[in-house]
Design a protein around this motif. Sequence first.
Motif, PDB file in Angstrom:
ATOM      1  N   ALA A   1       0.836  -1.240  -0.049  1.00 17.04           N
ATOM      2  CA  ALA A   1      -0.127   0.133   0.012  1.00 17.04           C
ATOM      3  C   ALA A   1       0.846   1.267  -0.104  1.00 17.04           C
ATOM      4  N   SER A   2       1.833   1.233   0.742  1.00 17.51           N
ATOM      5  CA  SER A   2       2.749   2.459   0.788  1.00 17.51           C
ATOM      6  C   SER A   2       3.500   2.555  -0.571  1.00 17.51           C
ATOM      7  N   SER A   3       3.888   1.342  -0.988  1.00 16.00           N
ATOM      8  CA  SER A   3       4.719   1.612  -2.386  1.00 16.00           C
ATOM      9  C   SER A   3       3.827   2.221  -3.296  1.00 16.00           C
ATOM     10  N   ILE A   4       2.549   1.564  -3.381  1.00 19.61           N
ATOM     11  CA  ILE A   4       1.436   2.052  -4.469  1.00 19.61           C
ATOM     12  C   ILE A   4       1.445   3.597  -4.215  1.00 19.61           C
ATOM     13  N   LYS A   5       0.848   3.900  -2.981  1.00 18.53           N
ATOM     14  CA  LYS A   5       0.670   5.349  -2.565  1.00 18.53           C
ATOM     15  C   LYS A   5       1.826   6.250  -3.081  1.00 18.53           C
ATOM     16  N   ASN A   6       3.152   6.114  -2.871  1.00 14.13           N
ATOM     17  CA  ASN A   6       4.065   6.813  -3.098  1.00 14.13           C
ATOM     18  C   ASN A   6       4.408   7.090  -4.657  1.00 14.13           C
ATOM     19  N   LYS A   7       4.038   5.746  -5.470  1.00 14.72           N
ATOM     20  CA  LYS A   7       4.111   5.833  -6.945  1.00 14.72           C
ATOM     21  C   LYS A   7       3.047   6.987  -7.352  1.00 14.72           C
ATOM     22  N   ILE A   8       1.980   7.005  -6.771  1.00 12.63           N
ATOM     23  CA  ILE A   8       0.733   7.673  -7.238  1.00 12.63           C
ATOM     24  C   ILE A   8       1.267   9.215  -6.897  1.00 12.63           C
ATOM     25  N   THR A   9       1.777   9.333  -5.605  1.00 13.22           N
ATOM     26  CA  THR A   9       1.931  10.697  -5.290  1.00 13.22           C
ATOM     27  C   THR A   9       3.075  11.386  -6.155  1.00 13.22           C
ATOM     28  N   GLU A  10       4.307  10.430  -6.595  1.00 12.16           N
ATOM     29  CA  GLU A  10       5.292  10.869  -7.434  1.00 12.16           C
ATOM     30  C   GLU A  10       4.743  11.275  -8.769  1.00 12.16           C
ATOM     31  N   THR A  11       3.577  10.465  -9.358  1.00 12.28           N
ATOM     32  CA  THR A  11       3.069  10.717 -10.777  1.00 12.28           C
ATOM     33  C   THR A  11       2.268  11.866 -10.533  1.00 12.28           C
ATOM     34  N   VAL A  12       1.330  11.980  -9.568  1.00 14.82           N
ATOM     35  CA  VAL A  12       0.719  13.290  -9.514  1.00 14.82           C
ATOM     36  C   VAL A  12       1.571  14.618  -9.259  1.00 14.82           C
ATOM     37  N   ASP A  13       2.701  14.502  -8.604  1.00 17.35           N
ATOM     38  CA  ASP A  13       3.651  15.585  -8.575  1.00 17.35           C
ATOM     39  C   ASP A  13       4.139  15.892  -9.924  1.00 17.35           C
ATOM     40  N   GLY A  14       4.472  14.877 -10.657  1.00 16.54           N
ATOM     41  CA  GLY A  14       5.201  14.984 -12.000  1.00 16.54           C
ATOM     42  C   GLY A  14       4.291  15.770 -12.981  1.00 16.54           C
ATOM     43  N   ILE A  15       2.784  15.267 -12.757  1.00 19.35           N
ATOM     44  CA  ILE A  15       2.220  15.785 -13.717  1.00 19.35           C
ATOM     45  C   ILE A  15       1.675  17.090 -13.332  1.00 19.35           C
ATOM     46  N   SER A  16       1.530  17.381 -12.209  1.00 23.20           N
ATOM     47  CA  SER A  16       1.371  18.933 -11.756  1.00 23.20           C
ATOM     48  C   SER A  16       2.420  19.845 -11.896  1.00 23.20           C
ATOM     49  N   SER A  17       3.701  19.286 -11.911  1.00 23.49           N
ATOM     50  CA  SER A  17       4.620  20.162 -12.160  1.00 23.49           C
ATOM     51  C   SER A  17       4.978  20.321 -13.458  1.00 23.49           C
ATOM     52  N   ALA A  18       4.754  19.415 -14.342  1.00 25.86           N
ATOM     53  CA  ALA A  18       4.938  19.606 -15.737  1.00 25.86           C
ATOM     54  C   ALA A  18       3.632  20.362 -16.376  1.00 25.86           C
ATOM     55  N   GLY A  19       2.775  20.458 -15.666  1.00 25.77           N
ATOM     56  CA  GLY A  19       1.679  21.138 -16.207  1.00 25.77           C
ATOM     57  C   GLY A  19       1.791  22.524 -16.081  1.00 25.77           C
ATOM     58  N   ASN A  20       2.457  23.157 -15.104  1.00 27.00           N
ATOM     59  CA  ASN A  20       2.858  24.374 -14.701  1.00 27.00           C
ATOM     60  C   ASN A  20       3.781  24.793 -15.459  1.00 27.00           C
ATOM     61  N   ALA A  21       4.745  24.202 -15.879  1.00 27.79           N
ATOM     62  CA  ALA A  21       5.883  24.549 -16.866  1.00 27.79           C
ATOM     63  C   ALA A  21       5.607  24.754 -18.289  1.00 27.79           C
ATOM     64  N   SER A  22       4.606  24.036 -18.746  1.00 31.53           N
ATOM     65  CA  SER A  22       4.270  24.394 -20.234  1.00 31.53           C
ATOM     66  C   SER A  22       3.008  25.250 -20.347  1.00 31.53           C
ATOM     67  N   PRO A  23       3.143  25.961 -21.314  1.00 37.38           N
ATOM     68  CA  PRO A  23       1.911  26.824 -21.340  1.00 37.38           C
ATOM     69  C   PRO A  23       0.730  26.433 -21.954  1.00 37.38           C
ATOM     70  N   ALA A  24       0.861  25.199 -22.708  1.00 33.71           N
ATOM     71  CA  ALA A  24      -0.323  24.454 -23.459  1.00 33.71           C
ATOM     72  C   ALA A  24      -0.204  22.965 -22.944  1.00 33.71           C
ATOM     73  N   PRO A  25      -0.507  22.403 -21.975  1.00 35.02           N
ATOM     74  CA  PRO A  25      -0.294  21.039 -21.641  1.00 35.02           C
ATOM     75  C   PRO A  25      -0.985  20.189 -22.583  1.00 35.02           C
ATOM     76  N   PHE A  26      -2.193  20.357 -23.229  1.00 34.89           N
ATOM     77  CA  PHE A  26      -3.009  19.523 -23.721  1.00 34.89           C
ATOM     78  C   PHE A  26      -3.098  20.014 -25.358  1.00 34.89           C
ATOM     79  N   ILE A  27      -1.790  19.942 -26.194  1.00 33.87           N
ATOM     80  CA  ILE A  27      -1.700  20.127 -27.495  1.00 33.87           C
ATOM     81  C   ILE A  27      -2.074  18.969 -28.167  1.00 33.87           C
ATOM     82  N   THR A  28      -3.064  18.932 -29.213  1.00 42.13           N
ATOM     83  CA  THR A  28      -3.218  17.753 -29.733  1.00 42.13           C
ATOM     84  C   THR A  28      -2.642  17.657 -31.201  1.00 42.13           C
TER      85      THR A  28
END
Length: 131
Positions: A50-77
Amino acid sequence: MKTYKLTPLEQLQMEQKRLREERAIAEQRMGFQFQYLADNWGTLLTKGVASSIKNKITETVDGISSAGNASPAPFITKPLSVFNWRGLIKSNLPFLVSSIVWKTAKPALIAFAAKKVSSLIFGRRRKLLKK
């Protein structure tokens, strides 16, 4: 008043006695630890996974949120043409998947090995006690 000096033989005997006592205490402590593992291996495994899965989800969410703040248009298709297998293989996706699988499977493998070792140790003990 004179102080009594121990002979080298007496010093060795005292040291041997002290070491025997320390060994007995260490054996008792290790026995308690093995018993704890034998009684609670399921809970320990569940908490580890459970802690391993929680840590991985937290890392993924942090990575998505930091990447979303860095790029001006995160969802360019981009128009989809043909699926590019080389791009997938060259990307770090296989590495990410394997690391997630390893982080999830590692506690399970450790718990399985601990259970086998404890069953070998305590299984023999039970067999000896039955005889």
